[in-house]
Scaffold this active site. Structure first.
Site: not given
Ligand SMILES: NC(=O)c1ccc[n+]([C@@H]2O[C@H](COP(=O)([O-])OP(=O)(O)OC[C@H]3O[C@@H](n4cnc5c(N)ncnc54)[C@H](O)[C@@H]3O)[C@@H](O)[C@H]2O)c1
Length: 386
Positions: A20, A88, A197, A265
């Protein structure tokens, strides 16, 4: 940009996180204004969140709040043209024993967001992009080169506890008992979540598809592979293999590698991921449905660990442990044909370049505590790792 208000306002849930924050910067650079709804979860940001000065940008409106809170959501949706739903809980292993928390934030949070959209007839949202995950495929796609035509694609079930306990790592052909061969997984291949998950990410997909169709909002579901890169949380021991390994390498600790180290991966750099998200928002005609976002290449965990050590210029021992986690998959490679249509040229950043960028950034960061063993012990105590 499409027919949005000018300047278009994009809501990014979870926008202070890894993907984000990178996305928000790119959106601002491209002339969007951004509203972020994020709880600043301590597991991701620490108990006293740091490095958030970038949120003071005048093109960013930050709301510290939750997708589980109705009034936060209503505030966040006001005047928004597009939603990118990233918020998430993201740890595969942790999801296996924090079942209701994962379900609450991921599935129920998405339902609450969609509730607000469908109940607010006057909303201005025309596009909705969901961050889904390759985990929904479970083991993904394979062929059996022994008993069937290699063009015959198979989707094996999750590996059983007995199979993993016998250290037979590859998915097995149910017809002839041979090891199967991994092939790139296509969006049309069957979905078989193997972890809580993954089940919550699939629940999100269904909710977004059904509700967005019913209320006339264009939607894209992006199935991210293993995203890595600058800005990934270095303090979350539950997810992000390269972040976890980077801390151990900097501390001179060995790298424990599950199974036989040959599990693979599809590593995709965060900048390729955020370009795909921006394309999903701004293309004149939306690419609806599901799109795999990956590099299209499989890399073993052993090789990526070696690549990271090279990039950091520090050698530590690799320790292939033969341990395994319930809910993990063996191999993962995305078919990225649709990604290359969404974003002509597809992913641009090679693994070597991405690791070099990541390592250069890691070296500028404070050295976090190594929490991997305590996270693994949580799994061992619950018999989710052996
Ligand atoms: N990073 C990866 O490899 C990957 C792979 C597949 C999917 N994703 C998906 O991408 C998205 C972002 O992942 P990321 O790696 O940036 O994760 P991240 O943990 O860095 O970011 C997630 C953000 O969501 C916020 N958050 C948690 N619960 C919340 C809530 N109830 N309301 C509002 N904000 C909330 C957290 O504070 C955090 O800033 C997620 O949906 C994840 O499932 C990520």
């Amino acid at each position: 940009m499409s027919s949005f208000a000018d300047p278009p306002l994009v809501l990014v849930t979870g926008g202070a996180g890894f993907i984000g924050s990178r996305l928000s910067s790119l959106l601002v650079a491209q002339g969007f204004t951004v509203r972020i709804l994020d709880t600043l979860s301590p597991q991701v940001h620490g108990s006293v969140p740091e490095n958030l000065g970038w949120l003071n940008n005048c093109s960013i409106d930050f709301i510290r709040g939750s997708v589980n809170d109705k009034s936060d959501i209503e505030r966040a949706l006001a005047g928004v043209s597009a939603v990118v739903h990233l918020a998430a809980e993201t740890g595969t292993g942790q999801s296996m024993y924090e079942i209701s928390r994962y379900n609450f934030v991921n599935s129920h949070g998405t339902a609450q967001l969609l509730d607000a959209l469908s109940l607010t007839r006057s909303h201005s949202v025309s596009r909705f992009v969901l961050a889904s995950s390759r985990s929904v495929y479970g083991e993904g796609s394979y062929t059996c080169n022994v008993c069937s035509d290699p063009s015959n694609r198979l989707s094996p079930p999750p590996r059983s506890a007995e199979q993993l306990a016998s250290h037979r790592w590859n998915p097995i052909c149910i017809a002839c008992g041979s090891d199967l061969l991994s092939v790139p997984t296509q969006e049309s291949d069957p979905v078989r979540p193997a972890s809580v998950y993954a089940a919550t990410k699939y629940a999100q997909e269904d909710l977004v598809r059904i509700v967005c169709q019913s209320i006339g909002v264009d939607h894209s579901i992006l199935r991210f592979q293993n995203v890595y890169g600058e800005g990934q949380s270095l303090m979350n021991p539950y997810t992000g293999i390269l972040s976890i390994f980077s801390t151990r390498i900097r501390r001179g600790l060995d790298l424990p590698i599950f199974e036989d180290g040959l599990e693979s991966r599809d590593f995709v750099h965060v900048d390729d991921v955020v370009r795909a998200i921006v394309a999903s928002i701004s293309s004149p005609s939306p690419m609806s449905g599901i799109v795999n976002i990956g590099s299209g290449l499989g890399t073993s965990v052993t090789d990526v660990a070696k690549g990271l050590m090279t990039a950091l210029g520090i050698e530590v021992p690799l320790r292939v442990t033969g341990e395994y986690r319930v809910g993990d998959i063996r191999h993962n490679i995305a078919d990225i044909s649709r990604f290359c249509t969404l974003l002509p040229g597809g992913p641009q950043i090679s693994l070597a370049e991405g690791l070099a960028r990541f390592a250069a950034w890691v070296k500028t960061q404070p050295l976090p505590d190594d929490l991997l063993e305590s996270a693994n012990n949580e799994l061992r105590e619950r018999k989710l790792m052996a």
